[in-house]
Design a protein around this motif. Structure first.
Motif, PDB file in Angstrom:
ATOM      1  N   ASP A  29      33.884  49.549  39.235  1.00  0.00           N
ATOM      2  CA  ASP A  29      35.281  49.422  38.791  1.00  0.00           C
ATOM      3  C   ASP A  29      35.380  48.080  37.530  1.00  0.00           C
ATOM      4  O   ASP A  29      36.216  48.310  36.638  1.00  0.00           O
ATOM      5  N   ASP A  40      44.040  50.432  35.345  1.00  0.00           N
ATOM      6  CA  ASP A  40      44.564  51.785  36.061  1.00  0.00           C
ATOM      7  C   ASP A  40      44.684  51.842  37.510  1.00  0.00           C
ATOM      8  O   ASP A  40      45.664  51.349  38.308  1.00  0.00           O
ATOM      9  N   ASN A  41      43.886  52.628  38.486  1.00  0.00           N
ATOM     10  CA  ASN A  41      44.106  52.641  39.814  1.00  0.00           C
ATOM     11  C   ASN A  41      43.140  51.897  40.601  1.00  0.00           C
ATOM     12  O   ASN A  41      43.089  51.857  41.814  1.00  0.00           O
ATOM     13  N   GLN A  43      42.157  48.911  42.755  1.00  0.00           N
ATOM     14  CA  GLN A  43      43.033  48.082  43.827  1.00  0.00           C
ATOM     15  C   GLN A  43      42.136  46.478  43.592  1.00  0.00           C
ATOM     16  O   GLN A  43      41.208  46.129  43.867  1.00  0.00           O
ATOM     17  N   CYS A  91      45.079  42.907  33.911  1.00  0.00           N
ATOM     18  CA  CYS A  91      46.164  43.788  34.613  1.00  0.00           C
ATOM     19  C   CYS A  91      47.640  43.063  34.058  1.00  0.00           C
ATOM     20  O   CYS A  91      47.545  42.028  33.524  1.00  0.00           O
ATOM     21  N   ARG A 159      40.110  60.287  47.691  1.00  0.00           N
ATOM     22  CA  ARG A 159      40.500  58.642  47.665  1.00  0.00           C
ATOM     23  C   ARG A 159      39.359  58.158  48.264  1.00  0.00           C
ATOM     24  O   ARG A 159      39.311  56.912  48.244  1.00  0.00           O
TER      25      ARG A 159
END
Length: 221
Positions: A29, A40-41, A43, A91, A159
């Motif tokens: 990540d 992006d995705n 978390q 972010c 996921r």
């Protein structure tokens, strides 16, 4: 060297190796955010809660004078903090992320102030801090259950991370054995849930292989 000493050394090494392996899964990540300059995705909350968990167990390990706990959670806290800083850099909604960070760190500081200033007995401090760490760790292991329900509902494992599942299984098993060897329920008990939840994930990978997921997506398109 006695057999028990060798076994304890190997078990301690396994805890360090597997746990740092689990923490390092976030490096993918990190690379993604730095290369794309976007989150992006990815978390944010798992980075923050893991960092708080590391700092809590670092305090417990320091109080207990356990080198294995200290090394693992010191390195883990540095890694998670680096993930958080990179996430904050890229972010778009920094205000919300900073509020979450400040709120959780505020709770952590209040907890540290309570344990170190208002609980004078080291034994009582160990018990209460160990209980807090145990509850926090159990909640982290059980939190992905909602994802498992969605996997069953959608019949897709997209996921889930296979490498993280294996790392979590090995980490949970090694720390459970480590806590058993030390006769420390605060280490042993919270790591037990990680074993069945990881096995459930592996079963889902077997039942819904990702090749099947790609075929389903092609049919849907």
């Amino acid at each position: 060297m006695e057999t028990g000493g060798v076994a304890d050394t190997l078990l301690s090494g396994a805890c360090v190796l597997f746990t740092l392996g689990m923490f390092s899964t976030g490096l993918s990540d990190l690379r993604h955010m730095r290369m794309t300059r976007r989150v992006d995705n990815v978390q944010f909350l798992p980075f923050l809660t893991t960092d708080v968990n590391n700092l809590s167990w670092l305090s417990y390990g320091t109080l207990k004078r356990d080198g294995t706990l200290i090394v693992v959670n010191a390195v883990g806290a540095v890694l998670q903090t680096s993930y958080i800083l990179v996430y904050l850099q890229y972010c778009p909604r920094k205000h919300a992320v900073l509020l979450q960070t400040a709120a959780l760190l505020g709770v952590l500081l209040l907890g540290f102030g309570y344990f170190w200033l208002l609980v004078p007995s080291i034994e009582a401090r160990l018990q209460q801090l160990g209980l807090f760490c145990s509850v926090f760790t159990i909640s982290m292991y059980l939190s992905p259950l909602t994802d498992l329900a969605k996997v069953i509902q959608t019949k897709s494992t997209q996921r889930l991370s296979f490498s993280l599942t294996i790392a979590t299984l090995l980490t949970s098993a090694s720390w459970t054995l480590y806590g058993f060897r030390l006769r420390d329920p605060y280490i042993m008990v919270p790591n037990l849930p990680g074993i069945p939840t990881s096995l459930i994930r592996l079963w889902l990978f077997w039942k819904y292989p990702q090749e099947q997921d790609r075929n389903c997506q092609l049919l849907q398109t």
